[in-house]
Design a protein around this motif. Structure first.
Motif, PDB file in Angstrom:
ATOM      1  N   VAL A  21      -7.082 -16.612 -38.557  1.00  7.04           N
ATOM      2  CA  VAL A  21      -8.394 -16.272 -38.000  1.00  7.04           C
ATOM      3  C   VAL A  21      -8.222 -15.350 -36.790  1.00  7.04           C
ATOM      4  O   VAL A  21      -8.960 -14.369 -36.625  1.00  7.04           O
ATOM      5  CB  VAL A  21      -9.175 -17.547 -37.620  1.00  7.04           C
ATOM      6  CG1 VAL A  21     -10.409 -17.211 -36.790  1.00  7.04           C
ATOM      7  CG2 VAL A  21      -9.573 -18.314 -38.869  1.00  7.04           C
ATOM      8  N   ASP A  22      -7.245 -15.647 -35.932  1.00  8.06           N
ATOM      9  CA  ASP A  22      -6.991 -14.775 -34.782  1.00  8.06           C
ATOM     10  C   ASP A  22      -6.591 -13.381 -35.242  1.00  8.06           C
ATOM     11  O   ASP A  22      -7.030 -12.370 -34.666  1.00  8.06           O
ATOM     12  CB  ASP A  22      -5.898 -15.374 -33.888  1.00  8.06           C
ATOM     13  CG  ASP A  22      -6.383 -16.587 -33.110  1.00  8.06           C
ATOM     14  OD1 ASP A  22      -7.625 -16.743 -32.994  1.00  8.06           O
ATOM     15  OD2 ASP A  22      -5.534 -17.361 -32.616  1.00  8.06           O
ATOM     16  N   LEU A  28     -10.659  -7.097 -36.988  1.00  2.00           N
ATOM     17  CA  LEU A  28     -12.072  -6.724 -36.939  1.00  2.00           C
ATOM     18  C   LEU A  28     -12.404  -6.026 -35.624  1.00  2.00           C
ATOM     19  O   LEU A  28     -13.138  -5.032 -35.602  1.00  2.00           O
ATOM     20  CB  LEU A  28     -12.948  -7.969 -37.116  1.00  2.00           C
ATOM     21  CG  LEU A  28     -14.457  -7.722 -37.105  1.00  2.00           C
ATOM     22  CD1 LEU A  28     -14.857  -6.787 -38.237  1.00  2.00           C
ATOM     23  CD2 LEU A  28     -15.196  -9.045 -37.201  1.00  2.00           C
ATOM     24  N   GLY A  29     -11.860  -6.534 -34.525  1.00  2.00           N
ATOM     25  CA  GLY A  29     -12.093  -5.885 -33.231  1.00  2.00           C
ATOM     26  C   GLY A  29     -11.560  -4.463 -33.210  1.00  2.00           C
ATOM     27  O   GLY A  29     -12.219  -3.550 -32.716  1.00  2.00           O
ATOM     28  N   VAL A  34     -12.491   1.450 -33.588  1.00  2.54           N
ATOM     29  CA  VAL A  34     -12.302   2.735 -34.277  1.00  2.54           C
ATOM     30  C   VAL A  34     -13.650   3.288 -34.717  1.00  2.54           C
ATOM     31  O   VAL A  34     -13.932   4.483 -34.543  1.00  2.54           O
ATOM     32  CB  VAL A  34     -11.342   2.570 -35.482  1.00  2.54           C
ATOM     33  CG1 VAL A  34     -11.364   3.794 -36.369  1.00  2.54           C
ATOM     34  CG2 VAL A  34      -9.940   2.286 -35.000  1.00  2.54           C
ATOM     35  N   HIS A  35     -14.511   2.438 -35.270  1.00  2.60           N
ATOM     36  CA  HIS A  35     -15.836   2.891 -35.697  1.00  2.60           C
ATOM     37  C   HIS A  35     -16.643   3.414 -34.511  1.00  2.60           C
ATOM     38  O   HIS A  35     -17.278   4.474 -34.603  1.00  2.60           O
ATOM     39  CB  HIS A  35     -16.583   1.744 -36.387  1.00  2.60           C
ATOM     40  CG  HIS A  35     -17.982   2.100 -36.768  1.00  2.60           C
ATOM     41  ND1 HIS A  35     -18.268   2.988 -37.776  1.00  2.60           N
ATOM     42  CD2 HIS A  35     -19.174   1.709 -36.250  1.00  2.60           C
ATOM     43  CE1 HIS A  35     -19.569   3.123 -37.874  1.00  2.60           C
ATOM     44  NE2 HIS A  35     -20.141   2.348 -36.957  1.00  2.60           N
ATOM     45  N   SER A  36     -16.628   2.683 -33.409  1.00  2.00           N
ATOM     46  CA  SER A  36     -17.348   3.109 -32.218  1.00  2.00           C
ATOM     47  C   SER A  36     -16.834   4.458 -31.716  1.00  2.00           C
ATOM     48  O   SER A  36     -17.615   5.331 -31.318  1.00  2.00           O
ATOM     49  CB  SER A  36     -17.207   2.053 -31.124  1.00  2.00           C
ATOM     50  OG  SER A  36     -17.787   2.488 -29.932  1.00  2.00           O
ATOM     51  N   THR A  37     -15.525   4.640 -31.760  1.00  2.00           N
ATOM     52  CA  THR A  37     -14.932   5.906 -31.332  1.00  2.00           C
ATOM     53  C   THR A  37     -15.378   7.047 -32.241  1.00  2.00           C
ATOM     54  O   THR A  37     -15.728   8.137 -31.769  1.00  2.00           O
ATOM     55  CB  THR A  37     -13.395   5.802 -31.323  1.00  2.00           C
ATOM     56  OG1 THR A  37     -13.012   4.724 -30.466  1.00  2.00           O
ATOM     57  CG2 THR A  37     -12.758   7.088 -30.854  1.00  2.00           C
ATOM     58  N   LEU A  38     -15.392   6.808 -33.551  1.00  2.00           N
ATOM     59  CA  LEU A  38     -15.817   7.848 -34.495  1.00  2.00           C
ATOM     60  C   LEU A  38     -17.297   8.199 -34.309  1.00  2.00           C
ATOM     61  O   LEU A  38     -17.674   9.376 -34.365  1.00  2.00           O
ATOM     62  CB  LEU A  38     -15.554   7.394 -35.933  1.00  2.00           C
ATOM     63  CG  LEU A  38     -14.082   7.294 -36.333  1.00  2.00           C
ATOM     64  CD1 LEU A  38     -13.953   6.724 -37.735  1.00  2.00           C
ATOM     65  CD2 LEU A  38     -13.398   8.638 -36.237  1.00  2.00           C
ATOM     66  N   VAL A  39     -18.128   7.191 -34.069  1.00  2.00           N
ATOM     67  CA  VAL A  39     -19.553   7.450 -33.817  1.00  2.00           C
ATOM     68  C   VAL A  39     -19.722   8.268 -32.550  1.00  2.00           C
ATOM     69  O   VAL A  39     -20.507   9.224 -32.508  1.00  2.00           O
ATOM     70  CB  VAL A  39     -20.338   6.116 -33.734  1.00  2.00           C
ATOM     71  CG1 VAL A  39     -21.731   6.332 -33.171  1.00  2.00           C
ATOM     72  CG2 VAL A  39     -20.406   5.455 -35.100  1.00  2.00           C
TER      73      VAL A  39
END
Length: 108
Positions: A21-22, A28-29, A34-39
Motif C-alpha cells: 500500500v505504501d 500514485l503520488g 508528473v500529471h500536475s507538471t505536465l498540466v
C-alpha cells in the motif's frame, strides 16, 4: 508494523500489505506530480501563445492608430485648403444695398 496475508491460490507467497500500500501510495503520488507538471507546462505554453498573439494584436492596433492619425491630418489639410480656395474674397452684396430692409426696433 506489518501485516501478513496469505492468498488462497496456488504458489502464493505471503504479501506484506502495508509495504504494498505504501508503494502504491508513493507511485500514485509520483503519477499525480508528473500529471500536475505536465498540466502546468501546457498552461505555460498556452499563456505564451496568448501573450504573443496579444502582442501582435497590440502592434496591429498601434499601426491602425497611427494610420488614423495620419488620415486625420490629411483631412485637416484638405479642409484647410478647401476653405482657402472656396471662400469668396469679397462679400456678395447686391449692388443696391440701400434697398435692403433693415430691422426696425420698437421699444415698448
Amino acid at each position: 508494523m506489518s501485516i501478513l496475508i496469505r492468498l488462497t491460490w496456488p504458489s502464493a507467497a505471503p504479501i506484506r500489505v502495508v509495504e504494498r500500500v505504501d508503494g502504491a501510495r508513493a507511485l500514485l503520488g509520483n503519477a499525480l506530480t508528473v500529471h500536475s507538471t505536465l498540466v502546468t507546462i501546457n498552461q505555460d505554453e498556452a499563456m505564451r501563445r496568448m501573450s504573443s498573439a496579444s502582442l501582435v494584436q497590440g502592434e496591429e492596433s498601434r499601426r491602425l492608430a497611427e494610420e488614423t492619425i495620419e488620415q486625420g491630418e490629411q483631412v485637416e489639410t484638405i479642409s484647410s485648403w478647401a476653405a482657402i480656395l472656396f471662400t469668396p474674397s469679397s462679400p456678395r452684396w447686391p449692388r443696391s444695398a440701400s434697398r435692403l430692409t433693415k430691422p426696425q426696433w420698437v421699444l415698448v
